[in-house]
Design an enzyme around this catalytic site. Structure first.
Site, short mmCIF file in Angstrom:
data_model
loop_
_atom_site.label_atom_id
_atom_site.label_comp_id
_atom_site.label_asym_id
_atom_site.label_seq_id
_atom_site.Cartn_x
_atom_site.Cartn_y
_atom_site.Cartn_z
N ARG A 200 -8.34 4.57 -16.88
CA ARG A 200 -8.06 5.63 -15.91
C ARG A 200 -9.26 6.56 -15.68
O ARG A 200 -9.32 7.24 -14.66
CB ARG A 200 -6.84 6.43 -16.34
CG ARG A 200 -5.54 5.89 -15.78
CD ARG A 200 -5.33 6.21 -14.30
NE ARG A 200 -4.63 7.46 -14.11
CZ ARG A 200 -5.12 8.49 -13.44
NH1 ARG A 200 -6.31 8.42 -12.91
NH2 ARG A 200 -4.41 9.60 -13.30
N ASP B 78 3.66 3.03 -9.02
CA ASP B 78 4.44 4.25 -9.14
C ASP B 78 5.52 4.23 -8.06
O ASP B 78 5.39 3.51 -7.06
CB ASP B 78 3.57 5.51 -8.99
CG ASP B 78 4.33 6.76 -9.43
OD1 ASP B 78 4.51 6.96 -10.65
OD2 ASP B 78 4.78 7.53 -8.56
N ARG C 226 -0.35 6.76 -20.59
CA ARG C 226 -1.36 7.58 -21.27
C ARG C 226 -1.28 7.60 -22.79
O ARG C 226 -2.20 8.06 -23.45
CB ARG C 226 -1.29 9.02 -20.73
CG ARG C 226 -1.84 9.14 -19.33
CD ARG C 226 -2.13 10.57 -18.95
NE ARG C 226 -2.71 10.66 -17.62
CZ ARG C 226 -4.02 10.55 -17.38
NH1 ARG C 226 -4.87 10.38 -18.37
NH2 ARG C 226 -4.48 10.63 -16.15
N TYR D 79 10.94 14.29 -4.35
CA TYR D 79 9.49 14.57 -4.31
C TYR D 79 9.04 14.92 -2.89
O TYR D 79 8.24 15.83 -2.69
CB TYR D 79 8.69 13.36 -4.82
CG TYR D 79 8.81 13.18 -6.32
CD1 TYR D 79 8.11 14.00 -7.19
CD2 TYR D 79 9.64 12.21 -6.86
CE1 TYR D 79 8.22 13.85 -8.57
CE2 TYR D 79 9.76 12.05 -8.24
CZ TYR D 79 9.05 12.88 -9.08
OH TYR D 79 9.17 12.73 -10.44
N ARG E 2 7.73 3.24 -18.93
CA ARG E 2 6.37 3.78 -19.10
C ARG E 2 5.63 3.13 -20.27
O ARG E 2 4.87 3.80 -20.97
CB ARG E 2 6.39 5.30 -19.32
CG ARG E 2 6.74 6.09 -18.12
CD ARG E 2 5.55 6.16 -17.16
NE ARG E 2 6.01 6.64 -15.87
CZ ARG E 2 6.07 7.93 -15.56
NH1 ARG E 2 5.67 8.84 -16.40
NH2 ARG E 2 6.51 8.29 -14.38
O1 1CP Z 1 4.80 0.84 -17.68
C1 1CP Z 1 5.23 1.50 -16.74
O2 1CP Z 1 6.42 1.88 -16.67
C2 1CP Z 1 4.25 1.88 -15.70
C3 1CP Z 1 4.63 1.86 -14.30
C4 1CP Z 1 5.27 3.15 -13.78
C5 1CP Z 1 6.61 3.32 -13.44
C6 1CP Z 1 7.75 2.32 -13.59
C7 1CP Z 1 4.61 4.36 -13.50
C8 1CP Z 1 3.19 4.63 -13.72
N1 1CP Z 1 5.49 5.22 -12.90
C9 1CP Z 1 6.73 4.62 -12.86
C10 1CP Z 1 7.95 5.15 -12.29
C11 1CP Z 1 8.07 6.58 -11.97
N2 1CP Z 1 7.15 7.45 -11.44
C12 1CP Z 1 9.29 7.30 -12.07
C13 1CP Z 1 10.59 6.70 -12.52
C14 1CP Z 1 10.64 6.64 -14.00
C15 1CP Z 1 10.76 7.97 -14.69
O3 1CP Z 1 11.77 8.65 -14.48
O4 1CP Z 1 9.86 8.30 -15.45
C16 1CP Z 1 9.05 8.62 -11.66
C17 1CP Z 1 10.04 9.76 -11.62
C18 1CP Z 1 7.71 8.71 -11.26
C19 1CP Z 1 7.01 9.88 -10.73
C20 1CP Z 1 5.85 10.20 -11.59
N3 1CP Z 1 4.65 9.57 -11.50
C21 1CP Z 1 5.78 11.11 -12.67
C22 1CP Z 1 6.91 12.03 -13.14
C23 1CP Z 1 6.71 13.40 -12.66
C24 1CP Z 1 7.93 14.30 -12.87
O5 1CP Z 1 8.62 14.61 -11.89
O6 1CP Z 1 8.19 14.69 -14.01
C25 1CP Z 1 4.50 11.00 -13.22
C26 1CP Z 1 3.94 11.76 -14.39
C27 1CP Z 1 3.79 10.03 -12.46
C28 1CP Z 1 2.42 9.51 -12.70
C29 1CP Z 1 2.39 8.21 -13.40
N4 1CP Z 1 2.99 7.06 -12.96
C30 1CP Z 1 2.75 6.04 -13.85
C31 1CP Z 1 1.95 6.58 -14.91
C32 1CP Z 1 1.43 5.80 -16.07
C33 1CP Z 1 1.74 7.93 -14.61
C34 1CP Z 1 0.99 8.98 -15.45
C35 1CP Z 1 -0.31 8.84 -15.60
C36 1CP Z 1 -1.59 8.87 -14.97
O7 1CP Z 1 -1.97 9.88 -14.34
O8 1CP Z 1 -2.34 7.93 -15.27
#
Ligand code: 1CP
Length: 345
Positions: free
Chosen positions: A41, A77, A32, A152, A28
């Protein structure tokens, strides 16, 4: 545009080759906690941003330029390839993926389509091609693993205990197997498309698989993961496998044809190695520590680096992703510290 010489430290570490210092990147690292990301965003929904290769490349590059990390990870994502196969998913602020049509029956599994990367997610390959022109560090492609994606799909969003997911797995073995088969095919197709477009390493996120005990992992998941990694192996790019709270599965992971395992902060690097994990290790700084006083951050980072460097094959990372409350300056400082502390005299 003048290009700096290519920094292959991360790729060398993935192959257990000697490096001048310990490479570092952060899960990540685009997100944010960065004011620039939050600004971008405001103009796009998550998936709009994802589908715009120029902006997607900019967001991917941001942490590389700002922090000086040794690898970039494609901005997307784990839900990105699911939308085009019929999953009605949105990324909701402060929550994560929310799914309007959860998978609850064999019929729901059968309704999911097959991914054709060129028609469904051409922008992913386009982003990768743009980034390979622009980056002087390796680009990591990624996907979610079947269990984590299924969690999910079945729960309809984030979950604490995965009751519905496990109930589906235990009570509907045929439907579960069909879902695993479909998601395994999707994962291999999607990741091979990323590799063909230029991704130089692959991380498979099985964030929530630690919810299973070792016996269930062996029965329901290990064969699927074996198939996925075996199919990706001939590409020759390093394969990384990561999960949270999955230390009890390390012996199972060690049997998989992966090059690197990602540890969270609950399992020490020494413990993993004492249990004869012979993969390269990536991790495992507790992201919460980034809110601690600097002296504590430094002491804890030093301890992890000493452990990691005790044997060849180590990549510094967090035990899980960066989160919005973290200050960019702290992450910059930590990155410099990792580089300076581990540089060979
Ligand atoms: O720099 C980076 O890593 C950005 C690329 C990236 C990656 C590798 C994003 C962007 N998401 C992910 C992987 C991801 N997404 C995982 C595996 C890694 C981890 O365990 O954190 C998972 C479980 C998700 C699912 C997801 N998407 C969540 C988690 C929700 C939960 O169950 O707790 C969230 C918050 C997202 C949204 C998301 N994806 C990425 C960002 C930057 C965001 C949040 C922000 C937004 O709304 O802009």
């Amino acid at each position: 545009m003048s290009r700096q010489s290519f920094n292959d430290t991360f790729l060398r570490a993935c192959r257990k080759e000697p490096t001048d210092y310990v490479p570092v990147w952060y899960m990540r690292q685009a997100g944010r906690y960065q004011p620039e990301y939050r600004k971008i965003r405001e103009q796009y929904s998550f998936f709009e941003l994802n589908a715009n290769p120029e902006v997607c490349a900019e967001v991917t590059r941001l942490p590389v330029e700002q922090l000086g990390v040794d690898a970039a990870i494609l901005f997307a994502d784990i839900m990105t390839p699911l939308q085009p196969i019929g999953v009605d998913v949105d990324i909701e602020s402060g929550i994560g993926p929310v799914i309007a049509n959860p998978v609850r029956s064999i019929g729901d599994v059968e309704r999911l389509g097959e991914l054709d990367p060129e028609t469904h997610v051409p922008y992913i390959m386009e982003s990768i091609k743009i980034l390979r022109e622009q980056l002087s560090v390796p680009l990591i492609g990624f996907a979610g693993a079947p269990f984590t994606l299924a969690s999910y799909l079945i729960e309809g969003g984030p979950s604490k205990n995965y009751h519905r997911t496990k109930a589906f797995m235990y009570a509907e073995p045929k439907a579960w197997q069909a879902l695993m088969d479909k998601l395994a095919r999707l994962t291999v197709t999607y990741l091979n498309a990323q590799i063909d477009a230029g991704a130089q390493a692959i991380q498979v996120f099985d964030s929530w698989v630690g919810a299973l005990n070792a016996q269930d992992y062996r029965t329901y998941i290990a064969p699927v993961m074996q198939r996925i990694f075996t199919a990706l192996k001939p590409s020759g790019v390093p394969l990384i496998y990561f999960g949270v709270a999955a230390g009890h599965l390390l012996e199972e992971w060690n049997e998989l044809p992966v090059d690197v395992v990602g540890l969270d902060w609950r399992t020490t690097i020494s413990d993993a190695r004492a249990r004869e994990v012979d993969k390269v290790i990536q991790g495992n700084f507790d992201p919460s520590l980034l809110l601690a006083p600097w002296e504590m951050i430094e002491a804890r980072a030093k301890a992890i680096l000493d452990e990691g460097m005790a044997q060849p094959g180590y990549i510094f990372n967090l035990g899980h992703g960066l989160f919005p409350e973290v200050d960019v300056k702290t992450v910059q400082k930590l990155t410099s510290f990792v580089h300076n502390y581990t540089k060979k005299a």
